[in-house]
Each structure stands twice: as structure tokens, then as C-alpha cells.
Design a protein around this motif. Structure first.
Motif, PDB file in Angstrom:
ATOM      1  N   LEU A 107       0.828  -1.216   0.217  1.00 13.09           N
ATOM      2  CA  LEU A 107       0.116  -0.162   0.114  1.00 13.09           C
ATOM      3  C   LEU A 107       0.799   1.097   0.518  1.00 13.09           C
ATOM      4  O   LEU A 107       0.495   2.286  -1.124  1.00 13.09           O
ATOM      5  CB  LEU A 107      -0.950   0.006   1.299  1.00 13.09           C
ATOM      6  CG  LEU A 107      -2.312   0.839   1.027  1.00 13.09           C
ATOM      7  CD1 LEU A 107      -3.315   0.441   0.098  1.00 13.09           C
ATOM      8  CD2 LEU A 107      -2.852   0.636   2.351  1.00 13.09           C
ATOM      9  N   MET A 108       1.621   1.147   0.996  1.00 12.35           N
ATOM     10  CA  MET A 108       1.917   2.383   0.814  1.00 12.35           C
ATOM     11  C   MET A 108       3.415   2.501  -0.046  1.00 12.35           C
ATOM     12  O   MET A 108       3.835   4.058  -0.705  1.00 12.35           O
ATOM     13  CB  MET A 108       3.781   2.472   2.232  1.00 12.35           C
ATOM     14  CG  MET A 108       2.913   2.059   3.511  1.00 12.35           C
ATOM     15  SD  MET A 108       2.026   3.803   3.812  1.00 12.35           S
ATOM     16  CE  MET A 108       1.285   2.973   4.923  1.00 12.35           C
TER      17      MET A 108
ATOM     18  N   PHE B 126       1.442   4.063  -2.575  1.00  6.98           N
ATOM     19  CA  PHE B 126       1.209   5.638  -2.426  1.00  6.98           C
ATOM     20  C   PHE B 126       2.356   6.797  -1.941  1.00  6.98           C
ATOM     21  O   PHE B 126       2.083   7.807  -2.467  1.00  6.98           O
ATOM     22  CB  PHE B 126       0.532   5.535  -1.052  1.00  6.98           C
ATOM     23  CG  PHE B 126      -0.572   5.173  -0.090  1.00  6.98           C
ATOM     24  CD1 PHE B 126      -1.571   5.058  -1.554  1.00  6.98           C
ATOM     25  CD2 PHE B 126      -0.791   5.224   1.067  1.00  6.98           C
ATOM     26  CE1 PHE B 126      -3.036   4.134  -1.260  1.00  6.98           C
ATOM     27  CE2 PHE B 126      -2.108   4.960   1.215  1.00  6.98           C
ATOM     28  CZ  PHE B 126      -2.727   4.496   0.602  1.00  6.98           C
TER      29      PHE B 126
ATOM     30  N   TRP C  69       4.683   6.042  -0.305  1.00 12.64           N
ATOM     31  CA  TRP C  69       5.744   6.655   0.371  1.00 12.64           C
ATOM     32  C   TRP C  69       6.181   5.938   1.130  1.00 12.64           C
ATOM     33  O   TRP C  69       6.840   5.839   2.002  1.00 12.64           O
ATOM     34  CB  TRP C  69       3.935   6.790   2.031  1.00 12.64           C
ATOM     35  CG  TRP C  69       3.425   7.014   1.752  1.00 12.64           C
ATOM     36  CD1 TRP C  69       3.082   8.342   0.341  1.00 12.64           C
ATOM     37  CD2 TRP C  69       1.730   7.527   2.449  1.00 12.64           C
ATOM     38  NE1 TRP C  69       1.422   9.176   0.476  1.00 12.64           N
ATOM     39  CE2 TRP C  69       1.155   9.202   1.917  1.00 12.64           C
ATOM     40  CE3 TRP C  69       1.319   7.169   3.324  1.00 12.64           C
ATOM     41  CZ2 TRP C  69      -0.148   9.024   2.126  1.00 12.64           C
ATOM     42  CZ3 TRP C  69       0.471   7.633   3.719  1.00 12.64           C
ATOM     43  CH2 TRP C  69      -0.492   8.479   3.059  1.00 12.64           C
TER      44      TRP C  69
END
Lengths: 274, 323
Positions: free
Chosen positions: A127-128, A131, A133
């Protein structure tokens, strides 16, 4: 008399136990202030030396230790502020307001306690990555910005601490919900905020597994990750590693000692109630 | 509230508004409350619920995190059941948990009883015993790593003073587990002592008074009265130490590296998970390991729960029988 002797013996035993407990800190300071050769000598040097600042200087020169100190400080401070705001707001609401679905929502919140962190670690990482991130401090701060423990713990506190009459009075004066939270809830919750603040700060400062996963190959590592890397850089130069270790724990110890009594009492009270 | 005239007039004045837009007003009335509790639930949905569901999907794939995924069905789980490293990691975790919890609980009880007696410097002593609990595990693993160091460690030097030969703390399997246990004991003894102390202070003093009048010595009082009364707090501490014990990771990883040291004696469940997923980039199998750990944790929790519940049921029964 015998009871007095027993008391003295107990005190001596407790002090010896405390000294053993504190020994690793002493030894850390000894290692950080000597040269590696002094530590490795036989018998080893057991007292402070004069190389502390030289060792710290070497740490700062060889890797971006100051940068990771700053990163850790940013993560710990921002996370703590967000947690204090979101948790106290939610706790205040759950403690003092009945709204449709409130008990169901609170039940869900309690149920989240049982979700183990490993289960979500890999998807969180992907997920990061999606993103963008990975390697960014946001990856540490955002997921930790509100947590179930803090809301639960503070709600228990708020229920007893905020009198209904005070809320009623605020409503009579025409204060809206948010205004009531700011002017009635927050001031009453201050002792609980202090505890939750230190608790969150300490945990954010010390966190290791998740920062290791999302920050490892970036320029934005935190102190704990930097420490584990420092060990790799200075395989045999223990003094330098220990100087870095000392720098990494001293700010936290200061924060802890600042509110230690209060903090310890709340930890114990939480255990008895829970 | 009919007695209060101003409120009634206010209500009368507002009545038409309420009549026309009743449903809408009701729906929006609780909006501030929903907004106030929303941040946690939004964050939990994104970073909690979704990842857990996705990890179930991942466990059915073979994936290195970069290339395309390949669906393999239950293959990962089948392999997990026959994976000796995984079973060994469960064994190591449980061994380390027992090796640390038993001495830790005994030491914490001693300290708590000591702090509960009328000694001086209680405040300072409590802080000293509690300090390890808030100190970074990474930092202290490095310090302990040098203390335990095989050749130059101060512990081996100290043991040498008493004629005890070098112990290979970081290479012998049992010494490795012992070293990790020592670090856990060091970290959690003070915490538990504080919990026990709070439990002791909550006990009714007249029970101890009665015991003294009946002529019970301190040892007898401790085993016959203090321990049974402290039971709920002791159970809390054991349950907590089980939860924490099953998550051991940092001590092993910093002290021994991703493989858990020679022979993998320090390979815990979470370290194996980390190693598979994030060192070997085997995300599909890593997710399967995570579910394996989850099952172990659930089984362990059920066991704990039964241990906690059964004696209480027994207590209720004896109470009834006594009457």
C-alpha cells in the motif's frame, strides 16, 4: 529489632537489584566514553574515559546520524500530537455522547485489539509503495495517527472525570459540540493526555520493525534503524556504536523521567482495571 | 420540563421548523459525533481491514513483490505445515517465553513485596526498575550484545573471575536462548513488579492483620494469603507476557541477524516472518507465515483464557459450598 533489620536488609536487596538493573546503562556510558581498545583490554576498563565527544563526533561524521535523530523527533512529535488530538476527541465522544451506532462502533474498536500486526505488514508495505510513501516519514506517521488503545484508555478516564453538569452548562451557554470538547473536555483530560502523550512518544521513538521495513533503503531512516546499520558499519568499533546508542536513548530517558511517577502510576492503574 | 416557561416558549417558537425538516435535522444532528470518531475508523479501514483481507489473498499467491503474481492455491499453507524452520521457530519462541517468564515473574514478585514493605527511596527505586521497559530494544540489544560477546564480553570476563570458563553466549543454541531470555527478563521484570505492587496495595489490610494475629510467619502469609489474593493480577501479567513473548523479534534480529544465529536457535516466529517476507522478498509465503503465527496466537489465547476462567469458576463453587 528484627523488623528493623529486616527492613534494612530489604532495602539493601532492592538497591542491589536496582544497581544490577541499571548496570547496562552504566556500561553503555563506559563503552561510549572509552576507546574500543580500552573495552577489549583484559581486564576491561570499568570506569568512564575521556573519548565520549570524539566517539560521538565520529558517529556524526560517518553516517547521517543527526538526520536520523531529526527524523525520529519529527515522527515522534507529530505522531504524538495527532494521536492526542484524534484519540481524545473520539474518547470524549464515546464517553459522553450517545449517538446511533455508538456502542457498535465502540465494540468494533475493541475488536481491533486482536488483529496482529504481522498480518497487515506485507499489504501495508505494498500500500505504501502504491502511495509512493516508501522511504517517507508519512509511512510511519499516518497509519499511527489514531489508535484503539488510546481511545479506549482515555474513554475510561473521561467517563469518570467529566461531569455531565459541565457539559450541560456548556450547552446552555450555546457551545456547539466541538467548542464543548475544546473548552470542557480537553482541560479536564489534561492528566490523561500527559500519560498518553509520553506513552505514544516512547513507542514512536522506539519502534523498529515497521521503520525497518519501509525506510531501510532510504535517506530517511529513524534512529533505531540507523543504530542497527551503525552496527554493520563499525563491525569491530564498539565505542563508536555505543556512542551512537547513547545519543539515541538519552532524549527518550529525559522525556520519561520528566513524567515518570505519573506514567508508572497510570500503567499500573490500567493493568488493574483492564 | 413543563414548569420552565422560557424553554417552553423556545420550543414553541422552534416547532414549525422541526415539523418541516424533521428527518433531515435528525440525520445531521449527530454529524459532529460521527466526524469525531471517524479518523480512527477511516485509518483502521485503510491500514487494518484492507491489509488483513489482502494478506489472505496474498497467501494464495507466489510473489516476489515486483514481478507478476502467480496463483498457487493452498500450496503455501501446505508447505508451511511441513516447514521445519517454521515449527522450529514456534518451538524457539515458546522455549524463550518459558525461560524468561518464570524467572521474571518470581523476581517481579520479590521486588513488589520489597517495595510494598516500609522501605525508603520507593519512588526512585520504582523509576530505576521501570526504566528498561521504556528504553529502545535496539539500543539495549546492542549493549547486551557487547556484554554477551563471546571473546571480549564483560560477562565472560566477570564469570572468569570465579573460574567459570568462556560461555559462547552468541553461538551455543541454549546460551543464545538464555541470552535472549535475560534481555526479556531485564526489560519486563520492573514493569511486572510495578503491576504486582499496585495489586498488593489494593489488597485489604485487615486480612494481613488477621493472619498476624493467628501467628502466621511472613513466608506462610506470602504463600497462603498474598499469592492467592494476587491471582487476578498474576494472570494479567502472564497473559501480557504471552502476548509480548509471541512477538519477540528485535532482540533476536539485532543480536543474531536475520537467520537467528548459528543453528537458528534464536529464530523466532516473527523473525522468520520478517526474514521470509522482507529479506527474501517471498511475499506470498510470508503472508502464509503471518497467518500461521495468527493461528498460534489464537490457540495460545484460548489456552490462556481457559486458564484464567477455570479457577474463577472453581472459586465460585467453593463459595457456594461454604454457604
Amino acid at each position: 529489632m528484627t523488623t528493623r533489620r529486616a527492613r534494612v536488609l530489604t532495602l539493601v536487596a532492592l538497591i542491589v537489584g536496582a544497581l544490577i538493573t541499571l548496570f547496562p546503562y552504566y556500561w553503555l556510558a563506559v563503552m561510549a566514553s572509552n576507546t574500543t581498545a580500552d573495552i577489549y583490554a583484559t581486564p576491561p576498563r570499568l570506569t568512564f574515559g575521556g573519548h565520549l565527544f570524539a566517539n560521538i563526533g565520529e558517529v556524526f561524521a560517518k553516517i547521517d546520524f543527526f538526520g536520523s535523530l531529526l527524523n525520529t523527533l519529527i515522527v515522534a512529535v507529530v505522531t504524538t500530537l495527532l494521536v492526542l488530538f484524534f484519540d481524545s476527541l473520539a474518547a470524549f465522544t464515546f464517553a459522553k455522547y450517545d449517538f446511533p451506532g455508538s456502542s457498535v462502533l465502540f465494540g468494533i474498536l475493541l475488536a481491533t485489539f486482536v488483529v496482529p500486526t504481522q498480518l497487515s505488514a506485507i499489504p501495508q508495505f505494498t500500500l505504501m509503495a502504491n502511495f509512493g510513501w516508501v522511504g517517507d516519514l508519512k509511512a510511519l506517521i499516518i497509519p499511527a495517527a489514531a489508535n484503539a488503545f488510546g481511545i479506549f484508555w482515555m474513554r475510561q478516564y473521561a467517563r469518570g472525570a467529566i461531569p455531565d453538569e459541565l457539559l450541560e452548562a456548556a450547552r446552555m451557554d450555546g457551545a456547539g459540540f466541538f467548542r464543548t470538547y475544546l473548552s470542557v473536555g480537553l482541560p479536564v483530560l489534561r492528566p490523561a493526555l500527559a500519560f498518553l502523550g509520553i506513552f505514544t512518544f516512547v513507542n514512536a521513538w522506539n519502534d523498529y520493525l515497521w521503520p525497518l521495513v519501509v525506510l531501510i533503503d532510504s535517506n530517511h531512516v529513524t534512529l533505531q534503524v540507523a543504530l542497527s546499520q551503525l552496527q554493520g558499519v563499525y563491525v569491530k568499533d564498539y565505542s563508536v556504536v555505543m556512542a551512537g546508542t547513547l545519543v539515541a536513548i538519552v532524549p527518550l530517558i529525559i522525556v520519561f523521567l520528566f513524567g515518570a511517577r505519573h506514567f508508572i502510576r497510570n500503567i499500573a492503574a490500567g493493568a488493574l482495571k483492564g | 420540563m413543563t414548569a420552565i416557561l422560557p424553554a417552553e416558549t423556545a420550543g414553541a417558537r422552534r416547532a414549525p421548523v422541526r415539523h418541516t425538516a424533521d428527518g433531515r435535522r435528525k440525520r445531521w444532528r449527530y454529524l459532529p459525533q460521527y466526524l469525531a470518531v471517524a479518523p480512527f475508523f477511516v485509518l483502521f479501514a485503510i491500514f487494518g481491514v484492507y491489509p488483513v483481507l489482502y494478506s489472505l489473498y496474498l497467501a494464495l499467491q507466489r510473489w516476489d513483490g515486483v514481478g507478476p503474481m502467480k496463483f498457487v492455491g493452498l500450496e503455501n499453507f501446505a508447505f508451511l505445515l511441513s516447514d521445519t524452520t517454521f515449527w522450529d521457530s514456534i518451538g524457539n519462541t515458546l522455549i524463550i517465553w518459558v525461560m524468561s517468564t518464570v524467572p521474571m515473574t518470581a523476581l517481579a514478585l520479590l521486588i513488589a513485596v520489597g517495595l510494598n514493605s516500609s522501605v525508603r527511596y520507593k519512588g526512585v527505586l520504582r523509576v530505576a526498575y521501570f526504566l528498561p521497559n521504556v528504553t529502545s530494544i535496539v539500543a539495549m540489544s546492542l549493549v547486551f550484545g557487547s556484554i554477551f560477546s563471546d571473546e571480549f564480553g564483560i560477562l565472560n570476563w566477570f564469570l572468569g573471575l570465579f573460574g567459570i570458563g568462556n560461555v559462547d553466549w552468541l553461538s551455543d543454541p541454549w546460551a543464545i536462548r538464555g541470552a535472549i531470555s535475560v534481555m526479556i527478563i531485564w526489560r519486563w521484570t520492573g514493569y511486572n513488579a510495578i503491576i504486582f505492587l499496585a495489586g498488593l496495595q489494593a489488597l485489604p489490610p485487615d486480612v494481613f492483620e488477621a493472619a498476624r494475629i493467628d501467628g502466621a510467619g511472613p513466608v506462610q502469609t506470602f504463600f497462603r494469603i498474598t499469592l492467592p489474593l494476587l491471582r487476578p493480577v498474576l494472570l494479567f501479567s502472564v497473559v501480557m507476557s504471552a502476548i509480548n513473548g509471541l512477538q519477540i523479534f528485535t532482540e533476536s534480529q539485532v543480536l543474531l541477524g536475520n537467520r537467528g544465529g548459528p543453528g537458528g536457535a534464536g529464530m523466532t516466529m516473527v523473525l522468520y516472518f520478517y526474514n521470509t517476507a522482507f529479506a527474501d522478498n517471498d511475499f506470498g509465503y510470508g503472508a502464509a507465515i503471518a497467518w500461521g503465527i495468527f493461528v498460534v496466537v489464537v490457540l495460545f489465547s484460548i489456552l490462556n483464557w481457559r486458564l484464567v476462567m477455570r479457577p474463577e469458576r472453581g472459586q465460585v463453587q467453593t463459595k457456594g459450598a461454604g454457604r
